[in-house]
Write a protein that holds these residues in place. Structure first.
Motif, PDB file in Angstrom:
ATOM      1  N   ARG A 103       0.806  -1.222   0.000  1.00 23.58           N
ATOM      2  CA  ARG A 103       0.000   0.000   0.000  1.00 23.58           C
ATOM      3  C   ARG A 103       0.839   1.273   0.000  1.00 23.58           C
ATOM      4  O   ARG A 103       0.326   2.360  -0.204  1.00 23.58           O
ATOM      5  N   ARG A 104       2.153   1.144   0.209  1.00 24.45           N
ATOM      6  CA  ARG A 104       3.028   2.321   0.139  1.00 24.45           C
ATOM      7  C   ARG A 104       3.304   2.725  -1.300  1.00 24.45           C
ATOM      8  O   ARG A 104       3.691   3.858  -1.563  1.00 24.45           O
ATOM      9  N   VAL A 105       3.119   1.795  -2.230  1.00 27.58           N
ATOM     10  CA  VAL A 105       3.401   2.049  -3.647  1.00 27.58           C
ATOM     11  C   VAL A 105       2.129   2.560  -4.329  1.00 27.58           C
ATOM     12  O   VAL A 105       1.073   1.950  -4.230  1.00 27.58           O
ATOM     13  N   VAL A 106       2.273   3.698  -5.014  1.00 27.65           N
ATOM     14  CA  VAL A 106       1.143   4.304  -5.726  1.00 27.65           C
ATOM     15  C   VAL A 106       1.535   4.454  -7.189  1.00 27.65           C
ATOM     16  O   VAL A 106       2.643   4.889  -7.512  1.00 27.65           O
ATOM     17  N   TYR A 107       0.610   4.072  -8.060  1.00 22.98           N
ATOM     18  CA  TYR A 107       0.811   4.207  -9.501  1.00 22.98           C
ATOM     19  C   TYR A 107      -0.060   5.336 -10.020  1.00 22.98           C
ATOM     20  O   TYR A 107      -1.135   5.607  -9.491  1.00 22.98           O
ATOM     21  N   ILE A 108       0.416   5.968 -11.070  1.00 20.61           N
ATOM     22  CA  ILE A 108      -0.303   7.077 -11.688  1.00 20.61           C
ATOM     23  C   ILE A 108      -0.692   6.660 -13.109  1.00 20.61           C
ATOM     24  O   ILE A 108       0.126   6.122 -13.851  1.00 20.61           O
ATOM     25  N   THR A 109      -1.931   6.929 -13.452  1.00 20.08           N
ATOM     26  CA  THR A 109      -2.405   6.646 -14.802  1.00 20.08           C
ATOM     27  C   THR A 109      -3.191   7.850 -15.311  1.00 20.08           C
ATOM     28  O   THR A 109      -3.702   8.649 -14.522  1.00 20.08           O
ATOM     29  N   LEU A 110      -3.270   7.991 -16.617  1.00 20.70           N
ATOM     30  CA  LEU A 110      -4.028   9.082 -17.219  1.00 20.70           C
ATOM     31  C   LEU A 110      -5.513   8.751 -17.232  1.00 20.70           C
ATOM     32  O   LEU A 110      -5.895   7.603 -17.433  1.00 20.70           O
ATOM     33  N   THR A 111      -6.333   9.764 -17.049  1.00 25.85           N
ATOM     34  CA  THR A 111      -7.764   9.598 -17.265  1.00 25.85           C
ATOM     35  C   THR A 111      -8.018   9.870 -18.749  1.00 25.85           C
ATOM     36  O   THR A 111      -7.102  10.264 -19.490  1.00 25.85           O
ATOM     37  N   GLU A 112      -9.241   9.704 -19.175  1.00 33.06           N
ATOM     38  CA  GLU A 112      -9.591   9.996 -20.568  1.00 33.06           C
ATOM     39  C   GLU A 112      -9.304  11.469 -20.888  1.00 33.06           C
ATOM     40  O   GLU A 112      -8.781  11.798 -21.957  1.00 33.06           O
ATOM     41  N   ALA A 113      -9.630  12.358 -19.950  1.00 29.36           N
ATOM     42  CA  ALA A 113      -9.380  13.795 -20.151  1.00 29.36           C
ATOM     43  C   ALA A 113      -7.883  14.081 -20.255  1.00 29.36           C
ATOM     44  O   ALA A 113      -7.456  14.904 -21.074  1.00 29.36           O
ATOM     45  N   GLY A 114      -7.079  13.407 -19.440  1.00 23.66           N
ATOM     46  CA  GLY A 114      -5.629  13.580 -19.489  1.00 23.66           C
ATOM     47  C   GLY A 114      -5.056  13.112 -20.807  1.00 23.66           C
ATOM     48  O   GLY A 114      -4.216  13.778 -21.417  1.00 23.66           O
ATOM     49  N   ASP A 115      -5.505  11.950 -21.261  1.00 28.05           N
ATOM     50  CA  ASP A 115      -5.036  11.412 -22.534  1.00 28.05           C
ATOM     51  C   ASP A 115      -5.440  12.324 -23.691  1.00 28.05           C
ATOM     52  O   ASP A 115      -4.645  12.590 -24.586  1.00 28.05           O
ATOM     53  N   LYS A 116      -6.668  12.825 -23.658  1.00 29.24           N
ATOM     54  CA  LYS A 116      -7.150  13.720 -24.724  1.00 29.24           C
ATOM     55  C   LYS A 116      -6.317  14.997 -24.764  1.00 29.24           C
ATOM     56  O   LYS A 116      -5.951  15.483 -25.837  1.00 29.24           O
ATOM     57  N   SER A 117      -5.989  15.542 -23.599  1.00 37.37           N
ATOM     58  CA  SER A 117      -5.182  16.754 -23.529  1.00 37.37           C
ATOM     59  C   SER A 117      -3.813  16.527 -24.168  1.00 37.37           C
ATOM     60  O   SER A 117      -3.332  17.367 -24.940  1.00 37.37           O
ATOM     61  N   GLN A 119      -3.002  14.162 -26.429  1.00 42.62           N
ATOM     62  CA  GLN A 119      -3.168  13.924 -27.875  1.00 42.62           C
ATOM     63  C   GLN A 119      -3.419  15.229 -28.626  1.00 42.62           C
ATOM     64  O   GLN A 119      -2.851  15.453 -29.699  1.00 42.62           O
ATOM     65  N   ASP A 120      -4.262  16.098 -28.065  1.00 42.20           N
ATOM     66  CA  ASP A 120      -4.531  17.396 -28.693  1.00 42.20           C
ATOM     67  C   ASP A 120      -3.248  18.217 -28.805  1.00 42.20           C
ATOM     68  O   ASP A 120      -2.978  18.843 -29.829  1.00 42.20           O
ATOM     69  N   SER A 121      -2.463  18.220 -27.743  1.00 45.53           N
ATOM     70  CA  SER A 121      -1.221  18.984 -27.738  1.00 45.53           C
ATOM     71  C   SER A 121      -0.205  18.412 -28.710  1.00 45.53           C
ATOM     72  O   SER A 121       0.511  19.166 -29.372  1.00 45.53           O
ATOM     73  N   LYS A 122      -0.121  17.091 -28.807  1.00 46.26           N
ATOM     74  CA  LYS A 122       0.793  16.468 -29.772  1.00 46.26           C
ATOM     75  C   LYS A 122       0.419  16.886 -31.186  1.00 46.26           C
ATOM     76  O   LYS A 122       1.287  17.217 -31.997  1.00 46.26           O
TER      77      LYS A 122
END
Length: 155
Positions: A103-117, A119-122
């Motif tokens: 439980r000390r280890v935390v992973y970060i993932t993109l949400t749909e909004a994060g991924d869209k942001s 992709q739009d910027s790319k």
């Protein structure tokens, strides 16, 4: 004004102008530049994982990038990274996933909004760079890249 003063001023003004252009490139103006760079680093991690999977390399089946790995990749302290991640989570661009085994280890993932942001910027960045190369020409663009590398080394 001496030649040295003119060069100082012209160099500073050139840096400032390019910085203003680059700041406006990402499509999501609700993110601070540091937050956007953090989001980009998270997105790059997932792009890299996809490439490795398609090349049939062994990839750990992790739900996202660990906070400690992200700190290393963005050369940021854990406290500064955590602050940015909190803001990105509040804006719903990322989500945290706690490891069920540790439980000390935390992973970060993109949400749909994060991924869209991302992709739009790319898309905007590719359009911007293609237009720049078209206006400058390939040879001048290559020369600029060469001189920017020299500048970086000199600095």
């Amino acid at each position: 004004m001496t030649d040295g003063e003119t060069l100082d001023h012209d160099l500073f003004t050139s840096f400032h102008n390019v910085q203003k252009l680059m700041r406006g490139l990402h499509s999501n103006q609700s993110l601070y530049p540091g937050e956007f760079m953090m989001l980009g680093a998270i997105g790059h991690y997932f792009d890299t994982c996809q490439e490795e999977k398609t090349e049939e390399k062994t990839v750990d089946n992790l739900p996202g990038i660990s906070v400690s790995e992200l700190c290393k990749r963005v050369h940021s302290s854990k406290s500064a990274t955590s602050k940015m991640l909190k803001s990105l989570e509040e804006k719903q661009y990322i989500k945290r996933i706690t490891d069920t085994r540790d439980r000390r280890v935390v992973y970060i993932t993109l949400t749909e909004a994060g991924d869209k942001s991302i992709q739009d910027s790319k898309s905007r960045f590719v359009k911007f760079t293609n237009g720049t190369v078209q206006k400058m020409g390939i040879d001048d663009t290559k020369a600029l890249i060469h001189h920017l590398k020299q500048l970086y080394e000199a600095m």
